[in-house]
Write a protein that holds these residues in place. Structure first.
Motif, PDB file in Angstrom:
ATOM      1  N   VAL A 127       0.783   0.020   6.521  1.00  0.00           N
ATOM      2  CA  VAL A 127       1.500  -0.205   5.257  1.00  0.00           C
ATOM      3  C   VAL A 127       2.728  -1.050   5.610  1.00  0.00           C
ATOM      4  O   VAL A 127       3.728  -0.524   6.104  1.00  0.00           O
ATOM      5  CB  VAL A 127       1.932   1.121   4.600  1.00  0.00           C
ATOM      6  CG1 VAL A 127       2.663   0.849   3.292  1.00  0.00           C
ATOM      7  CG2 VAL A 127       0.731   2.024   4.384  1.00  0.00           C
ATOM      8  N   HIS A 129       6.157  -3.165   5.467  1.00  0.00           N
ATOM      9  CA  HIS A 129       7.391  -3.107   4.661  1.00  0.00           C
ATOM     10  C   HIS A 129       8.240  -4.358   4.840  1.00  0.00           C
ATOM     11  O   HIS A 129       8.843  -4.828   3.889  1.00  0.00           O
ATOM     12  CB  HIS A 129       8.200  -1.871   5.026  1.00  0.00           C
ATOM     13  CG  HIS A 129       7.544  -0.595   4.601  1.00  0.00           C
ATOM     14  ND1 HIS A 129       7.330  -0.252   3.290  1.00  0.00           N
ATOM     15  CD2 HIS A 129       7.005   0.422   5.327  1.00  0.00           C
ATOM     16  CE1 HIS A 129       6.721   0.914   3.204  1.00  0.00           C
ATOM     17  NE2 HIS A 129       6.499   1.341   4.440  1.00  0.00           N
ATOM     18  N   LEU A 130       8.325  -4.864   6.039  1.00  0.00           N
ATOM     19  CA  LEU A 130       9.096  -6.087   6.280  1.00  0.00           C
ATOM     20  C   LEU A 130       8.111  -7.219   6.572  1.00  0.00           C
ATOM     21  O   LEU A 130       7.195  -7.064   7.383  1.00  0.00           O
ATOM     22  CB  LEU A 130      10.057  -5.915   7.465  1.00  0.00           C
ATOM     23  CG  LEU A 130      11.170  -4.863   7.300  1.00  0.00           C
ATOM     24  CD1 LEU A 130      12.068  -4.846   8.530  1.00  0.00           C
ATOM     25  CD2 LEU A 130      11.995  -5.146   6.046  1.00  0.00           C
ATOM     26  N   CYS A 144      11.699   1.169   9.910  1.00  0.00           N
ATOM     27  CA  CYS A 144      10.426   1.241   9.169  1.00  0.00           C
ATOM     28  C   CYS A 144       9.872  -0.156   8.864  1.00  0.00           C
ATOM     29  O   CYS A 144       9.719  -0.527   7.703  1.00  0.00           O
ATOM     30  CB  CYS A 144      10.568   2.044   7.881  1.00  0.00           C
ATOM     31  SG  CYS A 144       8.971   2.686   7.289  1.00  0.00           S
ATOM     32  N   PHE A 146       6.908  -1.065   9.440  1.00  0.00           N
ATOM     33  CA  PHE A 146       5.613  -0.794   8.798  1.00  0.00           C
ATOM     34  C   PHE A 146       5.241   0.651   9.088  1.00  0.00           C
ATOM     35  O   PHE A 146       5.891   1.318   9.897  1.00  0.00           O
ATOM     36  CB  PHE A 146       4.529  -1.751   9.303  1.00  0.00           C
ATOM     37  CG  PHE A 146       4.128  -1.538  10.742  1.00  0.00           C
ATOM     38  CD1 PHE A 146       4.981  -1.869  11.784  1.00  0.00           C
ATOM     39  CD2 PHE A 146       2.888  -1.002  11.067  1.00  0.00           C
ATOM     40  CE1 PHE A 146       4.615  -1.673  13.115  1.00  0.00           C
ATOM     41  CE2 PHE A 146       2.502  -0.812  12.383  1.00  0.00           C
ATOM     42  CZ  PHE A 146       3.373  -1.154  13.416  1.00  0.00           C
ATOM     43  N   GLU A 147       4.211   1.130   8.402  1.00  0.00           N
ATOM     44  CA  GLU A 147       3.726   2.477   8.645  1.00  0.00           C
ATOM     45  C   GLU A 147       2.295   2.414   9.172  1.00  0.00           C
ATOM     46  O   GLU A 147       1.530   1.521   8.798  1.00  0.00           O
ATOM     47  CB  GLU A 147       3.761   3.295   7.355  1.00  0.00           C
ATOM     48  CG  GLU A 147       5.169   3.552   6.830  1.00  0.00           C
ATOM     49  CD  GLU A 147       5.153   4.305   5.512  1.00  0.00           C
ATOM     50  OE1 GLU A 147       4.837   5.495   5.507  1.00  0.00           O
ATOM     51  OE2 GLU A 147       5.446   3.671   4.478  1.00  0.00           O
ATOM     52  N   CYS A 220       6.363   5.903  10.017  1.00  0.00           N
ATOM     53  CA  CYS A 220       7.096   4.641  10.062  1.00  0.00           C
ATOM     54  C   CYS A 220       7.296   4.228  11.519  1.00  0.00           C
ATOM     55  O   CYS A 220       7.546   5.068  12.387  1.00  0.00           O
ATOM     56  CB  CYS A 220       8.479   4.803   9.422  1.00  0.00           C
ATOM     57  SG  CYS A 220       8.511   4.523   7.650  1.00  0.00           S
TER      58      CYS A 220
ATOM     59  N   GLN B 135       3.397 -14.093   2.688  1.00  0.00           N
ATOM     60  CA  GLN B 135       2.973 -12.936   3.476  1.00  0.00           C
ATOM     61  C   GLN B 135       1.506 -13.021   3.891  1.00  0.00           C
ATOM     62  O   GLN B 135       0.998 -12.114   4.546  1.00  0.00           O
ATOM     63  CB  GLN B 135       3.206 -11.648   2.672  1.00  0.00           C
ATOM     64  CG  GLN B 135       4.666 -11.367   2.393  1.00  0.00           C
ATOM     65  CD  GLN B 135       4.879 -10.127   1.558  1.00  0.00           C
ATOM     66  OE1 GLN B 135       4.054  -9.211   1.548  1.00  0.00           O
ATOM     67  NE2 GLN B 135       5.983 -10.066   0.851  1.00  0.00           N
TER      68      GLN B 135
END
Lengths: 248, 227
Positions: A127, A129-130, A144, A146-147, A220, B135
């Motif tokens: 998942v 995030h950045l 965090c 990414f996860e 995370c 992205q």
């Protein structure tokens, strides 16, 4: 007796084949793997130098324009084109020194793809995030980034290493390759608060986190990055391979 | 009577004088104006999709599927069509586009590239309906050493107005020049030069629902500017 030995050998060969030669133990198999990739943009510290257009119009130019509108024939003598490029300064927040009709040729390129669902998402997925890590020289921290989600119906673990690294060789910033140390460190929130350098010696890698059968986990991943001053500013890429292994 | 004649004469002389002065003021006068101009250099741009045999997607390692070019990908023309790709994996599209610039500008040229929009989803329209091109789609100069995980630079979606017309999609830039972040090639010589590019596709698992495939489209707009 001879037949039993052959059967045992065949069984071992089967395990090796399904394990892809990457299992640390004969009883562990690879379920799936994914590579996390992120761009790192290194800019000169402390702040990127750039030209930012002022948020407001230039008052002096506005006053001149308004005076000119009120009395077009007032003030000093004006000529059509003096030594300066313009007898009346241009207005606006992004006034260019010169305006020309766009004469630059363009070409358009259509791009398309059809995204199909990830069949392995049930077992392992990220998942993000950045989208990018902006870095200055020296130490940088990211929370965090990414996860990682992992699940398996038997005891499992996620292992990682720098994508494409080998037991000894040469690499590039930021992950490098053993015997050089990686410039990138990681920590899995909820698992440990310690940061470890990203393993850069290829398979079998290091354990990211472990789990029990039928219990998923999602953590995370935080990063710390050290950018050496000898590194040129620019864009770099970090790629880390995560493999879900399970015990049967 | 005599006095009246004199007054009339004086009025006539006055009118003549005023009229003469007015005529003198309206007479054409000579002046000079200095005109400076700059002859813009010739810059010609050609973008060729799928420019070399062997074009198409590779990668998706671990997905269990082997990628192949989509039906719209044709040698030297068509679309950079990744075909069917698996969410959560990464791909490299070899020989995606070659860019040829012809210029007589002795200082050379700069080529910029931006997405006309973000990726637009369809068949069916996902929620949200778009996905950021920055992205997902990356460019890298063609090389045999390239992989889906090589260092590559993201395309950005333009913040300028774009127009879809009979000649294709174009972007109108204020001042005529795209932003520096869109720069993909800078060359300091005149002549005719060509550079090839591969594309990377980095897909998160979330780009499509777990049960449905989704199509995504975008136009990448190249702009060449003389130095």
């Amino acid at each position: 007796m001879k037949r039993a030995a052959l059967l045992w050998l065949g069984f071992l060969a089967l395990v090796c084949a399904f394990g892809g030669g990457e299992s640390a133990y004969a009883s562990e198999l690879n379920k799936t793997l994914k590579v996390f990739t992120i761009n790192i943009v290194v800019t000169p510290s402390p702040t990127p130098v750039g030209f930012i257009a002022p948020a407001h119009k230039q008052p002096s130019n506005i006053a001149k324009a308004e005076a000119l509108t009120a009395n077009p024939y007032g003030g000093p003598t004006r000529v059509a084109l003096g030594p300066a490029a313009f007898d009346i300064p241009m207005l606006g927040p992004a006034a260019a020194p010169m305006v020309v009709a766009q004469s630059s040729p363009q070409g358009s390129l259509p791009v398309q793809f059809v995204a199909k669902p990830d069949p392995n998402a049930t077992f392992l997925h990220f998942v993000p995030h950045l989208a990018v890590l902006n870095a200055g020289y020296g130490a940088n921290s990211y929370t965090c980034v990414f996860e990682i989600y992992a699940f398996m119906t038997s005891t499992w673990k996620v292992v990682d290493w720098g994508y494409g690294t080998v037991s000894s060789g040469t690499g590039t910033f930021p992950i490098e390759n053993l015997p050089s140390a990686s410039d990138l460190s990681w920590s899995a929130e909820g698992v440990s608060t310690a940061f470890d350098t990203v393993y850069n010696g290829g398979s079998p890698g290091e354990v990211t986190f472990t789990g029990t059968a039928n219990v998923s986990q999602q953590h995370c991943i935080d990063f710390k990055l050290t950018v050496p001053t000898s590194l040129a500013a620019g864009t770099y890429t970090a790629a880390i391979q995560y493999t879900l292994q399970y015990t049967f | 009577m005599k006095l009246r004649s004199v007054v009339t004469l004086l009025i006539g002389l006055l009118a003549f004088a005023v009229n003469g002065i007015g005529s003198a003021l309206a007479a054409p006068s000579a002046g000079s104006a200095q005109v400076k101009y700059k002859v813009l250099p010739l810059v010609k741009l050609t973008v060729t999709p799928n420019y070399q045999s062997g074009f198409g997607p590779t990668g998706g390692s671990g997905s269990g599927a082997t990628p192949a070019p989509g039906s719209l990908a044709v040698l030297d023309t068509g679309t950079v069509d990744f075909g069917s790709v698996i969410a959560g994996y990464q791909y490299l599209y070899k020989y995606a586009a070659s860019v040829t610039v012809q210029t007589n500008d002795s200082a050379g040229f700069i080529v910029y590239a931006e997405g006309s929009t973000d990726f637009n989803g369809s068949n069916p329209v996902p929620s949200p309906p778009t996905f950021p091109i920055s992205q997902a789609l990356f460019w890298i100069v063609s090389s045999a050493a390239n992989s889906p995980f090589s260092v590559a630079t993201a395309f950005n979606s333009t913040s300028s107005a774009n127009t879809v017309g009979g000649g294709g999609t174009t972007i109108t830039y204020a001042g005529g020049v795209p932003p520096p972040s869109a720069l993909i090639w800078s060359n300091s010589t005149s002549g005719t030069v060509t550079q090839g590019y591969d594309f990377q596709l980095r897909l998160p698992t979330s780009i499509t629902p777990s049960t449905t495939s989704t199509q995504f489209n975008v136009y990448v707009i190249y702009t060449a500017v003389g130095n």
